[in-house]
Write a protein that holds these residues in place. Structure first.
Motif, PDB file in Angstrom:
ATOM      1  N   ASN A   1     -10.181  11.341  -7.457  1.00 22.04           N
ATOM      2  CA  ASN A   1     -10.389   9.907  -7.292  1.00 22.04           C
ATOM      3  C   ASN A   1     -11.027   9.314  -8.559  1.00 22.04           C
ATOM      4  O   ASN A   1     -12.143   9.649  -8.920  1.00 22.04           O
ATOM      5  CB  ASN A   1     -11.300   9.722  -6.052  1.00 22.04           C
ATOM      6  CG  ASN A   1     -11.452   8.282  -5.644  1.00 22.04           C
ATOM      7  OD1 ASN A   1     -11.091   7.372  -6.390  1.00 22.04           O
ATOM      8  ND2 ASN A   1     -12.011   8.072  -4.455  1.00 22.04           N
TER       9      ASN A   1
ATOM     10  N   THR B   1     -12.259   5.905 -10.760  1.00 19.17           N
ATOM     11  CA  THR B   1     -12.653   4.494 -10.605  1.00 19.17           C
ATOM     12  C   THR B   1     -12.757   3.839 -11.984  1.00 19.17           C
ATOM     13  O   THR B   1     -13.380   4.384 -12.892  1.00 19.17           O
ATOM     14  CB  THR B   1     -14.007   4.375  -9.872  1.00 19.17           C
ATOM     15  OG1 THR B   1     -13.886   4.983  -8.583  1.00 19.17           O
ATOM     16  CG2 THR B   1     -14.409   2.909  -9.703  1.00 19.17           C
TER      17      THR B   1
ATOM     18  N   SER C   1     -10.367   1.766  -7.524  1.00 25.66           N
ATOM     19  CA  SER C   1     -10.204   3.224  -7.529  1.00 25.66           C
ATOM     20  C   SER C   1      -8.747   3.593  -7.352  1.00 25.66           C
ATOM     21  O   SER C   1      -7.975   2.850  -6.732  1.00 25.66           O
ATOM     22  CB  SER C   1     -11.019   3.833  -6.387  1.00 25.66           C
ATOM     23  OG  SER C   1     -12.386   3.627  -6.651  1.00 25.66           O
TER      24      SER C   1
ATOM     25  N   ILE D   1      -5.994   7.304  -7.299  1.00 25.31           N
ATOM     26  CA  ILE D   1      -5.943   8.763  -7.161  1.00 25.31           C
ATOM     27  C   ILE D   1      -4.899   9.334  -8.130  1.00 25.31           C
ATOM     28  O   ILE D   1      -3.798   8.805  -8.228  1.00 25.31           O
ATOM     29  CB  ILE D   1      -5.554   9.173  -5.726  1.00 25.31           C
ATOM     30  CG1 ILE D   1      -6.400   8.420  -4.679  1.00 25.31           C
ATOM     31  CG2 ILE D   1      -5.636  10.673  -5.537  1.00 25.31           C
ATOM     32  CD1 ILE D   1      -7.865   8.802  -4.648  1.00 25.31           C
TER      33      ILE D   1
HETATM   34  C1  LIG Z   1     -12.272   6.650  -4.160  1.00 29.58           C
HETATM   35  O1  LIG Z   1     -13.605   6.300  -4.536  1.00 29.58           O
HETATM   36  C2  LIG Z   1     -14.048   5.008  -4.129  1.00 29.58           C
HETATM   37  C3  LIG Z   1     -15.412   4.768  -4.713  1.00 29.58           C
HETATM   38  O2  LIG Z   1     -16.153   5.891  -4.747  1.00 29.58           O
HETATM   39  C4  LIG Z   1     -13.994   4.897  -2.624  1.00 29.58           C
HETATM   40  O3  LIG Z   1     -14.364   3.590  -2.248  1.00 29.58           O
HETATM   41  C5  LIG Z   1     -12.576   5.170  -2.152  1.00 29.58           C
HETATM   42  O4  LIG Z   1     -12.536   5.146  -0.733  1.00 29.58           O
HETATM   43  C6  LIG Z   1     -12.107   6.520  -2.650  1.00 29.58           C
HETATM   44  N1  LIG Z   1     -10.726   6.676  -2.287  1.00 29.58           N
HETATM   45  C7  LIG Z   1     -10.242   7.729  -1.643  1.00 29.58           C
HETATM   46  C8  LIG Z   1      -8.779   7.731  -1.290  1.00 29.58           C
HETATM   47  O5  LIG Z   1     -10.978   8.645  -1.297  1.00 29.58           O
END
Ligand SMILES: *[C@@H]1O[C@H](CO)[C@@H](O)[C@H](O)[C@H]1NC(C)=O
Ligand SMILES: *[C@@H]1O[C@H](CO)[C@@H](O)[C@H](O)[C@H]1NC(C)=O
Ligand SMILES: *[C@@H]1O[C@H](CO)[C@@H](O)[C@H](O)[C@H]1NC(C)=O
Ligand SMILES: *[C@@H]1O[C@H](CO)[C@@H](O)[C@H](O)[C@H]1NC(C)=O
Ligand SMILES: *[C@@H]1O[C@H](CO)[C@@H](O)[C@H](O)[C@H]1NC(C)=O
Ligand SMILES: *[C@@H]1O[C@H](CO)[C@@H](O)[C@H](O)[C@H]1NC(C)=O
Length: 319
Positions: free
Chosen positions: A292, A294, A307, A309
């Motif tokens: 993940n 950002t 964010s 992936i």
């Molecule tokens: C990726 O990271 C962000 C911030 O930390 C979070 O809000 C988001 O849910 C995450 N996305 C996934 C698919 O885990």
């Protein structure tokens, strides 16, 4: 120099007085329009500043004495020049016409000029107005301005010219909302980012082409991320994550993987920051790269983040 330069010569001024008493009608006596008798001056004369003006007066052979006056001072009486102004010259003194030329006309020359004649011992006059036009000129205009979105902007454009120029404001940016002010002042309250760009002040008075000048209005606003997509890349291939953001001034970008900020110059990774995007390039994607990411975009007005992936084959993601 005195009035028309004539006061500089006392001897001549005495004669001027005599002329005024004996020869010319007192000032203020109106010339009847439609009077068929001579003298007949031409219609009002309109010239641009710097040009020459010809003042013509038609006479006939009953006329015994002739003179051209600027207000109450004599410019020419017959062939004699009475003023010292070198710009004034005699053009014609014939049985039918008595004309003078004023060169390099300036605004202070504007006003009534009188052709005065003596016919059968009667003084008569005919009046012509010299009208001087001046091209518009912008004398004062607001400087380029930078303002935060929502602020109030006031632009000023002052112009001179004769006749008084008409002043308009126009928004000329490609995304223009066609703002127009028919005034020296343009007031914008609660400015939006769409209202940024160039504003053009135009001053026109039909004397010459309109004069235009531009002011740049910069509207600052915090970053807004318009594009940040998750990407699937197999191990061993090149992978790219892109973060697009608009902001004024341009955003600064930072990248995080989970909670950890990505270090500059990390092996196998390149970060390219441009005005409107930041690009993260993995030259050779490995299992550890998946995860993940950002992107944080910031300027002095605020920050935002998105964010995305980086995933491998078979992984299921909604981004
Ligand atoms: C990726 O990271 C962000 C911030 O930390 C979070 O809000 C988001 O849910 C995450 N996305 C996934 C698919 O885990
Ligand atoms: C006409 O009179 C005005 C006012 O005195 C003076 O400023 C101007 O120079 C004069 N122009 C000519 C052409 O004599
Ligand atoms: C000439 O100009 C004067 C002053 O501007 C004006 O009052 C008058 O009406 C004009 N006359 C003509 C025939 O245009
Ligand atoms: C902008 O102008 C509006 C209306 O005149 C006023 O209510 C507001 O306070 C002004 N805003 C700023 C930032 O000066
Ligand atoms: C990518 O990394 C793997 C494992 O380190 C290596 O075997 C492979 O040769 C690399 N590929 C490229 C194109 O560098
Ligand atoms: C991303 O934005 C959210 C909401 O504004 C904030 O809570 C979070 O701390 C931000 N994440 C980063 C890494 O700046």
């Amino acid at each position: 120099m005195g009035v028309g330069g004539c006061l500089a010569l006392p001897w001549r001024c005495l004669v001027v007085l005599c002329l005024r008493l004996l020869f010319l009608v007192p000032a203020g006596v109106p010339v009847r329009s439609g009077d068929a008798t001579f003298p007949k001056a031409m219609d009002n004369v309109t010239v641009r500043q710097g040009e020459s003006a010809t003042l013509r007066c038609s006479v006939d052979n009953r006329v015994t004495r002739v003179a051209w006056l600027n207000r109450s001072s004599i410019l020419y009486a017959g062939n004699d020049k009475w003023c010292l102004d070198p710009r004034v010259v005699l053009l014609a003194n014939t049985k039918t016409q008595y004309s003078i030329l004023i060169q390099d006309v300036d605004v202070y020359d504007e006003g009534p000029y009188t052709c005065s004649v003596q016919t059968d011992n009667h003084p008569k006059t005919s009046r012509v107005h010299l009208i001087v036009q001046v091209s518009p000129k912008i004398t004062e205009i607001s400087s380029d301005i930078s303002i935060n979105e929502g602020g109030n902007v006031s632009l000023t454009c002052i112009a001179t010219g004769r006749p008084d120029p008409t002043i308009t404001w126009r928004h000329i940016s490609p995304k223009a909302v066609g703002f127009i002010s028919e005034d020296e002042y343009l007031e914008i309250t609660g400015i939006t980012r769409e209202q940024s760009g160039e504003y053009e002040c135009s001053a026109s008075n039909d004397v010459s082409a309109p004069v235009v000048q531009r002011v740049k209005v910069t509207v600052n606003y915090p970053p807004y991320i318009s594009d940040a997509k998750s990407t699937g890349v197999p191990v061993g291939q090149k992978g790219i994550l892109l973060c697009e953001a608009s902001a004024v001034p341009s955003a600064e970008f930072q990248w995080y993987k989970d909670d950890k900020r990505l270090a500059e110059g990390q092996k196998g990774l390149k970060v390219e920051n441009k005005a409107f995007f930041s690009r993260l390039t993995f030259f050779n994607v490995s299992e550890q790269d998946y995860g993940n990411y950002t992107c944080v975009a910031s300027n002095q007005l605020g920050n935002t983040n998105a964010s995305m992936i980086l995933y491998g084959p078979g992984a299921v993601h909604d981004g």
